[in-house]
Design an enzyme around this catalytic site. Structure first.
Site, PDB file in Angstrom:
ATOM      1  N   ARG A  51      43.819  49.924  41.311  1.00  0.00           N
ATOM      2  CA  ARG A  51      43.044  48.949  42.100  1.00  0.00           C
ATOM      3  C   ARG A  51      43.889  48.347  43.050  1.00  0.00           C
ATOM      4  O   ARG A  51      45.110  48.240  43.113  1.00  0.00           O
ATOM      5  CB  ARG A  51      41.960  48.205  41.273  1.00  0.00           C
ATOM      6  CG  ARG A  51      42.635  47.794  39.888  1.00  0.00           C
ATOM      7  CD  ARG A  51      43.820  46.847  39.915  1.00  0.00           C
ATOM      8  NE  ARG A  51      43.522  45.697  40.795  1.00  0.00           N
ATOM      9  CZ  ARG A  51      44.577  45.110  41.286  1.00  0.00           C
ATOM     10  NH1 ARG A  51      45.760  45.406  41.030  1.00  0.00           N
ATOM     11  NH2 ARG A  51      44.284  43.904  41.904  1.00  0.00           N
ATOM     12  N   GLY A  52      43.092  47.524  44.129  1.00  0.00           N
ATOM     13  CA  GLY A  52      43.893  46.878  44.917  1.00  0.00           C
ATOM     14  C   GLY A  52      43.819  47.507  46.424  1.00  0.00           C
ATOM     15  O   GLY A  52      44.039  48.676  46.184  1.00  0.00           O
ATOM     16  N   ALA A  53      43.362  47.091  47.317  1.00  0.00           N
ATOM     17  CA  ALA A  53      43.167  47.775  48.628  1.00  0.00           C
ATOM     18  C   ALA A  53      44.280  49.073  49.018  1.00  0.00           C
ATOM     19  O   ALA A  53      43.928  49.894  49.044  1.00  0.00           O
ATOM     20  CB  ALA A  53      42.906  46.806  49.725  1.00  0.00           C
ATOM     21  N   ARG A  85      34.883  53.676  46.074  1.00  0.00           N
ATOM     22  CA  ARG A  85      34.821  52.391  46.277  1.00  0.00           C
ATOM     23  C   ARG A  85      34.251  51.784  47.752  1.00  0.00           C
ATOM     24  O   ARG A  85      35.145  52.335  48.828  1.00  0.00           O
ATOM     25  CB  ARG A  85      36.064  51.479  45.807  1.00  0.00           C
ATOM     26  CG  ARG A  85      36.294  51.911  44.347  1.00  0.00           C
ATOM     27  CD  ARG A  85      37.158  50.700  43.549  1.00  0.00           C
ATOM     28  NE  ARG A  85      36.629  49.509  43.375  1.00  0.00           N
ATOM     29  CZ  ARG A  85      37.278  48.364  43.263  1.00  0.00           C
ATOM     30  NH1 ARG A  85      38.697  48.285  43.008  1.00  0.00           N
ATOM     31  NH2 ARG A  85      36.810  47.199  43.106  1.00  0.00           N
ATOM     32  N   GLN A 180      41.939  40.473  36.441  1.00  0.00           N
ATOM     33  CA  GLN A 180      43.187  40.961  36.975  1.00  0.00           C
ATOM     34  C   GLN A 180      44.221  39.934  37.026  1.00  0.00           C
ATOM     35  O   GLN A 180      45.365  40.308  37.245  1.00  0.00           O
ATOM     36  CB  GLN A 180      42.610  41.420  38.497  1.00  0.00           C
ATOM     37  CG  GLN A 180      41.979  42.745  38.623  1.00  0.00           C
ATOM     38  CD  GLN A 180      40.585  42.419  39.035  1.00  0.00           C
ATOM     39  OE1 GLN A 180      40.125  41.258  38.323  1.00  0.00           O
ATOM     40  NE2 GLN A 180      39.799  43.284  39.513  1.00  0.00           N
ATOM     41  N   ASP A 221      40.368  42.867  50.954  1.00  0.00           N
ATOM     42  CA  ASP A 221      40.067  44.047  50.759  1.00  0.00           C
ATOM     43  C   ASP A 221      39.535  44.656  52.191  1.00  0.00           C
ATOM     44  O   ASP A 221      39.622  45.791  52.398  1.00  0.00           O
ATOM     45  CB  ASP A 221      38.939  44.276  49.770  1.00  0.00           C
ATOM     46  CG  ASP A 221      39.540  44.062  48.531  1.00  0.00           C
ATOM     47  OD1 ASP A 221      39.859  43.147  48.082  1.00  0.00           O
ATOM     48  OD2 ASP A 221      39.670  45.234  47.898  1.00  0.00           O
ATOM     49  N   ASN A 231      37.403  39.601  49.908  1.00  0.00           N
ATOM     50  CA  ASN A 231      38.254  39.581  48.911  1.00  0.00           C
ATOM     51  C   ASN A 231      37.690  39.506  47.442  1.00  0.00           C
ATOM     52  O   ASN A 231      36.565  39.170  47.561  1.00  0.00           O
ATOM     53  CB  ASN A 231      39.608  38.522  48.970  1.00  0.00           C
ATOM     54  CG  ASN A 231      40.923  38.974  48.304  1.00  0.00           C
ATOM     55  OD1 ASN A 231      41.226  39.931  48.002  1.00  0.00           O
ATOM     56  ND2 ASN A 231      40.965  37.843  47.263  1.00  0.00           N
ATOM     57  N   LYS A 232      38.606  39.636  46.464  1.00  0.00           N
ATOM     58  CA  LYS A 232      37.866  39.469  44.999  1.00  0.00           C
ATOM     59  C   LYS A 232      36.833  38.276  44.849  1.00  0.00           C
ATOM     60  O   LYS A 232      37.067  37.413  45.397  1.00  0.00           O
ATOM     61  CB  LYS A 232      38.746  39.313  44.121  1.00  0.00           C
ATOM     62  CG  LYS A 232      38.534  39.467  42.513  1.00  0.00           C
ATOM     63  CD  LYS A 232      37.522  40.300  42.055  1.00  0.00           C
ATOM     64  CE  LYS A 232      37.994  41.762  42.602  1.00  0.00           C
ATOM     65  NZ  LYS A 232      37.033  42.902  42.377  1.00  0.00           N
TER      66      LYS A 232
HETATM   67  O1  MRU Z   1      38.548  45.176  42.596  1.00  0.00           O
HETATM   68  P1  MRU Z   1      40.219  45.288  42.735  1.00  0.00           P
HETATM   69  O2  MRU Z   1      40.898  44.867  41.511  1.00  0.00           O
HETATM   70  O3  MRU Z   1      40.324  46.227  43.452  1.00  0.00           O
HETATM   71  O4  MRU Z   1      40.217  43.950  43.739  1.00  0.00           O
HETATM   72  C1  MRU Z   1      41.452  43.712  44.194  1.00  0.00           C
HETATM   73  C2  MRU Z   1      41.466  42.526  45.156  1.00  0.00           C
HETATM   74  O5  MRU Z   1      40.471  41.969  45.278  1.00  0.00           O
HETATM   75  C3  MRU Z   1      42.989  42.218  45.799  1.00  0.00           C
HETATM   76  O6  MRU Z   1      43.001  40.757  46.027  1.00  0.00           O
HETATM   77  C4  MRU Z   1      43.073  43.013  47.188  1.00  0.00           C
HETATM   78  O7  MRU Z   1      42.522  44.290  46.921  1.00  0.00           O
HETATM   79  C5  MRU Z   1      44.089  42.664  48.031  1.00  0.00           C
HETATM   80  S1  MRU Z   1      45.244  43.709  46.949  1.00  0.00           S
HETATM   81  C6  MRU Z   1      46.728  43.624  47.996  1.00  0.00           C
END
Ligand code: MRU
Length: 325
Positions: A51-53, A85, A180, A221, A231-232
């Protein structure tokens, strides 16, 4: 070199497959999982094993590469991976590159290598913004675990500590529903010896009001052309509180997170995830079974709440992001 290895990935280029560090098992166990098909990659993205963009984009690129290695229809693989996603723009950015590539292995290699280099550059730009001794609050995990390497928001912290010898203490929010911050940010910072203190999401207002935080740094994201940042979930309320208490609010992201076709924050698709993630903690029920839950995975922070966006091209104001793509 046949194997490319980082904290999140092991790519066996000559053998046509890769492994991912399964982030659903952290911090209790470090379990590596083989991805031999594009479906393995899609499953890993959908179920937050990766996970994470930026990492989602990299794993999608590798999913296309393994499909090509197996002689499968690359366009079908791309269609499948596109549906994993909806919010992280890096997924669509990486798949577009793979769709146009003559040599999928070379393009996937480039995407991985560029991510690692880009994050170091943006980390160094962002580190210049931090005082020699400071406390940074971050949300979710925008670290090495969210990327191929180094991290974005935590890349700034790493650059400040390891390249500029600054004394940085991180406050990590737990980040419900799937934690996370608690599970991943605390794990990777502890591993690197960077001091970190965990807080419940509900403690953010108290901590920002106390004056102990010098800056908030989060990842992104998707960034719209007007400088709005998805973002999250929970990021927006932190930005409002940071504004209320005059704490600078920074977003750290590679320019591959800026979507040149999304004009405003209202146009960003927000993923709704299964309600079970809210009704359980680590698989344990915490609410009556029959209760309804909502689980939007991201929110949008408007440009007026963002002091700067830190990219590999430099630090810009939100209204300048459109010039970078
Ligand atoms: O649902 P996730 O864990 O994929 O969400 C991740 C985030 O919101 C991060 O802050 C974002 O992707 C930036 S990662 C460098």
């Amino acid at each position: 070199m046949t194997t490319y290895e980082t904290l999140t990935l092991r790519v066996h280029w000559e053998d046509g497959y890769f492994e991912i560090l399964d982030q659903t098992r952290l911090p209790q166990e470090e379990v590596w999982r083989e991805c031999r098909t594009h479906e393995d990659a899609a499953e890993a993205i959908e179920n937050l094993r990766v996970r994470g963009a930026p990492l989602i984009g990299a794993v999608a690129a590798l999913g296309v590469w393994v499909a090509h290695e197996r002689g499968e229809d690359v366009h079908r693989a791309i269609d499948r991976l596109r549906r994993t996603r909806p919010t992280a723009y890096n997924l669509f950015w990486a798949l577009k590159r793979m769709e146009r590539a003559d040599d999928p292995r070379r393009e996937a290699e480039r995407i991985l290598r560029e991510d690692a280099e880009t994050n170091r550059k943006l980390g160094d730009h962002g580190a210049d913004l931090l005082p020699d001794e400071c406390t940074v609050l971050t949300h979710c995990n925008a670290g090495a675990l969210a990327c191929v390497d180094w991290g974005t928001a935590l890349g700034v912290v790493r650059s400040a500590v390891f390249h500029q010898d600054k004394d940085v203490h991180v406050i990590a929010t737990e980040t419900r529903p799937v934690q996370q911050g608690a599970r991943l940010t605390c794990w990777e910072l502890t591993r690197d010896g960077i001091p970190v203190t965990l807080i419940a999401d509900t403690a953010v207002g108290y901590v920002l009001a106390s004056g102990e935080v010098d800056a908030v740094i989060v990842g992104a994201d998707r960034i719209a052309l007007d400088g709005s940042v998805a973002n999250k979930i929970g990021t927006y309320q932190i930005a409002v509180l940071a504004d209320r208490h005059d704490v600078p609010f920074y977003v750290a992201a590679p320019t591959s997170t800026i979507d040149p076709e999304t004009e405003t924050g209202d146009d960003i698709p927000i993923e709704e995830r299964p309600e079970d993630e809210v009704k359980t903690v680590q698989g344990r029920p915490i609410a009556p079974e029959e209760v309804k839950a909502r689980n939007p995975a991201f929110d949008v922070t408007p440009p007026e709440l963002i002091d700067a966006i830190i990219t590999e091209q430099g630090v810009v104001k939100p209204d300048e992001v459109a010039d970078l793509v």
